[in-house]
Scaffold this motif. Structure first.
Motif, PDB file in Angstrom:
ATOM      1  N   ARG A 170     -22.075 -11.319  40.282  1.00 40.62           N
ATOM      2  CA  ARG A 170     -22.960 -12.734  40.726  1.00 40.62           C
ATOM      3  C   ARG A 170     -23.421 -13.264  42.509  1.00 40.62           C
ATOM      4  NH1 ARG A 170     -20.037 -16.101  36.942  1.00 40.62           N
ATOM      5  NH2 ARG A 170     -19.235 -14.249  35.824  1.00 40.62           N
ATOM      6  N   ASP A 171     -22.143 -12.925  43.121  1.00 33.42           N
ATOM      7  CA  ASP A 171     -21.898 -13.494  44.165  1.00 33.42           C
ATOM      8  C   ASP A 171     -22.099 -12.524  45.423  1.00 33.42           C
ATOM      9  OD1 ASP A 171     -21.291 -16.381  43.961  1.00 33.42           O
ATOM     10  OD2 ASP A 171     -19.060 -15.707  43.555  1.00 33.42           O
ATOM     11  N   GLN A 216     -17.186 -11.653  51.947  1.00 37.45           N
ATOM     12  CA  GLN A 216     -16.896 -10.163  50.881  1.00 37.45           C
ATOM     13  C   GLN A 216     -15.587 -10.927  50.463  1.00 37.45           C
ATOM     14  OE1 GLN A 216     -19.500  -7.661  49.817  1.00 37.45           O
ATOM     15  NE2 GLN A 216     -17.820  -5.503  50.414  1.00 37.45           N
ATOM     16  N   VAL A 228     -15.032 -13.945  48.891  1.00 36.93           N
ATOM     17  CA  VAL A 228     -15.381 -14.446  47.027  1.00 36.93           C
ATOM     18  C   VAL A 228     -13.706 -13.277  46.729  1.00 36.93           C
ATOM     19  CG1 VAL A 228     -16.993 -13.667  45.909  1.00 36.93           C
ATOM     20  CG2 VAL A 228     -17.590 -14.494  48.127  1.00 36.93           C
ATOM     21  N   ARG A 285     -12.496 -21.060  48.707  1.00 29.10           N
ATOM     22  CA  ARG A 285     -13.529 -20.571  49.209  1.00 29.10           C
ATOM     23  C   ARG A 285     -12.603 -20.310  50.648  1.00 29.10           C
ATOM     24  NH1 ARG A 285     -18.248 -18.275  48.679  1.00 29.10           N
ATOM     25  NH2 ARG A 285     -17.576 -17.840  46.232  1.00 29.10           N
TER      26      ARG A 285
END
Ligand SMILES: [Zn+2]
Ligand SMILES: [Zn+2]
Length: 159
Positions: free
Chosen positions: A48-49, A22, A25, A5
């Motif tokens: 999912r995230d 965002q 990800v 990340r």
């Protein structure tokens, strides 16, 4: 150890893109394992995230990444555009049975950046299609009547 990340955020910043959660990800997902995803698969994975992520936003984010050289759209899958998190040009193998795209680590002997027939070459991409070794071993051959390995006609330097 630097996390994926954080690495994604670092890459975004280096490319002049504001490193929102965002975006980080999304970039992480494109660069992660199960590489070369299509938008559809990527969207399903990302929900999912980021449950609020729309396909439109995902698409425009990938367009932004592509413009900034962070990802590369691939047109090797006849059904849909796939995205590569490794933007440096490299060769690909497309499995016609399981539709995975695998990186092929070979140097192309005939075409490399430089000049061909007076044309300036900036990038060289090789596309190979056929059955991956997993499909060959597993016998998942039902969809793969035509087995052929060839370069993309668009990239034949002698044509
Ligand atoms: Zn396969
Ligand atoms: Zn690749």
């Amino acid at each position: 150890m630097i996390s994926n990340r954080d690495e994604s955020k670092r890459r975004l910043t280096a490319s002049g893109i504001k490193p929102t959660f965002q975006r980080a990800v999304i970039l992480e997902a494109v660069r992660g394992k199960n590489g070369h995803p299509a938008i559809r698969d990527l969207h399903a994975r990302l929900l999912r995230d980021v449950p609020t992520l729309s396909k439109t936003t995902l698409y425009s984010t990938l367009e932004l990444f592509a413009r900034k050289g962070l990802v590369k759209p691939l047109f090797i899958d006849p059904a849909e555009v796939r995205y590569d998190g490794v933007a440096e040009p490299h060769h690909h193998f497309y499995c016609t049975a399981c539709r995975r795209i695998l990186d092929i680590d070979i140097a192309c002997s005939t075409g490399r950046a430089g000049r061909i027939h007076g044309h300036q070459v900036d990038e060289v991409h090789g596309y190979f299609k056929g059955l991956c070794r997993d499909c060959l071993a597993g016998g998942r051959l039902s969809r793969a009547a035509n087995v052929s390995i060839h370069n993309s006609p668009r990239r034949k330097p002698h044509a």
